[in-house]
Design a protein around this motif. Structure first.
Motif, PDB file in Angstrom:
ATOM      1  N   SER A  29       0.787  -1.187   0.092  1.00 22.14           N
ATOM      2  CA  SER A  29       0.063   0.037   0.060  1.00 22.14           C
ATOM      3  C   SER A  29       0.935   1.249   0.055  1.00 22.14           C
ATOM      4  CB  SER A  29      -1.016   0.075   1.334  1.00 22.14           C
ATOM      5  OG  SER A  29      -1.755  -1.250   1.078  1.00 22.14           O
ATOM      6  N   ALA A  30       1.355   1.574  -1.307  1.00 21.83           N
ATOM      7  CA  ALA A  30       2.144   2.736  -1.338  1.00 21.83           C
ATOM      8  C   ALA A  30       1.650   3.883  -0.797  1.00 21.83           C
ATOM      9  CB  ALA A  30       2.779   2.840  -3.004  1.00 21.83           C
ATOM     10  N   THR A  31       0.347   4.280  -1.010  1.00 21.13           N
ATOM     11  CA  THR A  31      -0.218   5.325  -0.663  1.00 21.13           C
ATOM     12  C   THR A  31      -0.306   5.500   1.013  1.00 21.13           C
ATOM     13  OG1 THR A  31      -2.469   4.226  -0.731  1.00 21.13           O
ATOM     14  CG2 THR A  31      -1.683   5.565  -2.611  1.00 21.13           C
ATOM     15  N   LEU A  32      -0.128   4.310   1.891  1.00 22.89           N
ATOM     16  CA  LEU A  32      -0.130   4.398   3.253  1.00 22.89           C
ATOM     17  C   LEU A  32       1.525   4.416   3.597  1.00 22.89           C
ATOM     18  CD1 LEU A  32      -2.976   1.990   4.015  1.00 22.89           C
ATOM     19  CD2 LEU A  32      -2.988   4.287   4.021  1.00 22.89           C
ATOM     20  N   GLY A  33       2.328   4.399   2.802  1.00 24.66           N
ATOM     21  CA  GLY A  33       3.902   4.741   3.122  1.00 24.66           C
ATOM     22  C   GLY A  33       4.697   3.099   3.169  1.00 24.66           C
ATOM     23  N   GLU A  34       3.910   2.080   2.582  1.00 27.00           N
ATOM     24  CA  GLU A  34       4.186   0.669   2.779  1.00 27.00           C
ATOM     25  C   GLU A  34       5.177   0.746   1.516  1.00 27.00           C
ATOM     26  OE1 GLU A  34       2.734  -3.869   3.325  1.00 27.00           O
ATOM     27  OE2 GLU A  34       1.724  -2.368   2.332  1.00 27.00           O
ATOM     28  N   ARG A  35       6.496   0.204   1.712  1.00 25.06           N
ATOM     29  CA  ARG A  35       7.557  -0.083   0.729  1.00 25.06           C
ATOM     30  C   ARG A  35       8.163  -1.328   0.757  1.00 25.06           C
ATOM     31  NH1 ARG A  35       5.253   3.839  -0.948  1.00 25.06           N
ATOM     32  NH2 ARG A  35       6.157   5.829  -1.506  1.00 25.06           N
ATOM     33  N   TRP A  36       8.579  -2.011  -0.188  1.00 26.96           N
ATOM     34  CA  TRP A  36       9.604  -3.120  -0.370  1.00 26.96           C
ATOM     35  C   TRP A  36      10.819  -2.915  -0.987  1.00 26.96           C
ATOM     36  CZ3 TRP A  36       8.227  -8.106   1.751  1.00 26.96           C
ATOM     37  CH2 TRP A  36       6.842  -8.311   2.184  1.00 26.96           C
ATOM     38  N   TYR A  37      11.952  -3.821  -0.728  1.00 27.40           N
ATOM     39  CA  TYR A  37      13.087  -3.345  -1.210  1.00 27.40           C
ATOM     40  C   TYR A  37      13.842  -4.765  -1.484  1.00 27.40           C
ATOM     41  CZ  TYR A  37      12.145   1.582   0.216  1.00 27.40           C
ATOM     42  OH  TYR A  37      11.641   2.741   0.354  1.00 27.40           O
ATOM     43  N   LEU A  38      14.414  -4.615  -2.660  1.00 27.78           N
ATOM     44  CA  LEU A  38      15.674  -5.775  -2.812  1.00 27.78           C
ATOM     45  C   LEU A  38      16.637  -5.708  -1.891  1.00 27.78           C
ATOM     46  CD1 LEU A  38      16.214  -8.455  -4.253  1.00 27.78           C
ATOM     47  CD2 LEU A  38      16.948  -7.024  -6.099  1.00 27.78           C
ATOM     48  N   ALA A  39      17.136  -6.408  -1.180  1.00 29.46           N
ATOM     49  CA  ALA A  39      18.043  -6.051  -0.097  1.00 29.46           C
ATOM     50  C   ALA A  39      19.591  -6.770  -0.521  1.00 29.46           C
ATOM     51  CB  ALA A  39      17.512  -6.611   1.464  1.00 29.46           C
ATOM     52  N   ASP A  40      20.425  -6.200   0.094  1.00 35.16           N
ATOM     53  CA  ASP A  40      21.864  -7.065   0.163  1.00 35.16           C
ATOM     54  C   ASP A  40      21.754  -8.167   1.098  1.00 35.16           C
ATOM     55  OD1 ASP A  40      22.784  -5.861  -2.206  1.00 35.16           O
ATOM     56  OD2 ASP A  40      23.904  -3.918  -0.730  1.00 35.16           O
ATOM     57  N   PRO A  41      22.578  -9.185   0.757  1.00 32.45           N
ATOM     58  CA  PRO A  41      23.323  -9.506  -0.383  1.00 32.45           C
ATOM     59  C   PRO A  41      22.518  -9.886  -1.454  1.00 32.45           C
ATOM     60  CG  PRO A  41      23.636 -11.282   1.065  1.00 32.45           C
ATOM     61  CD  PRO A  41      22.825 -10.201   1.668  1.00 32.45           C
TER      62      PRO A  41
END
Length: 126
Positions: A29-41
């Protein structure tokens, strides 16, 4: 048209053949500030190639849509095993700008209701 298989949070162990395209699709829910990221490693580049990210939703930012998804697209390259780590950041749980590279860090003390966490996907190409 290229077929791409989608896997979600309920499929964390995935077996594929070389040359297959697939996505890890997570609720967001990007409009609610939720984000996902491809993390290292990141995944082993000899086994798996990250082809980009995309988002989708059932409404616009203006209406406060909460039914969206975020997808991370990959293609398998060769036999082997690797992992993909995704960092989930609910509202106010991670610090740094949204375009941080490779991703923001988890806040030292996230709010008690938050579930900021890493999600690990095991990928086997046979």
């Amino acid at each position: 048209m290229t077929t791409r298989t989608e896997y979600g949070l309920d499929h964390r162990t995935i077996s594929l053949d070389p040359g297959e395209r697939f996505s890890l699709t997570v609720p967001s829910s990007a409009t609610l500030g939720e984000r996902w990221y491809l993390a290292d490693p990141g995944p082993d580049p000899a086994v798996l190639e990250h082809r980009g990210d995309r988002t989708s939703g059932s409404g616009s930012d203006a209406d406060g849509d909460t039914g969206g998804t975020q997808s991370f697209d990959f293609v398998t390259l060769a036999k082997g095993r690797t992992t993909v780590r995704l960092l989930h950041c609910p509202l106010n749980t991670c610090t740094g700008p949204g375009t941080a590279s490779p991703y923001p860090t988890m806040a030292a003390v996230p709010p008690a209701h938050a579930d900021a966490a890493f999600y690990i996907f095991s990928i086997t190409v046979h």
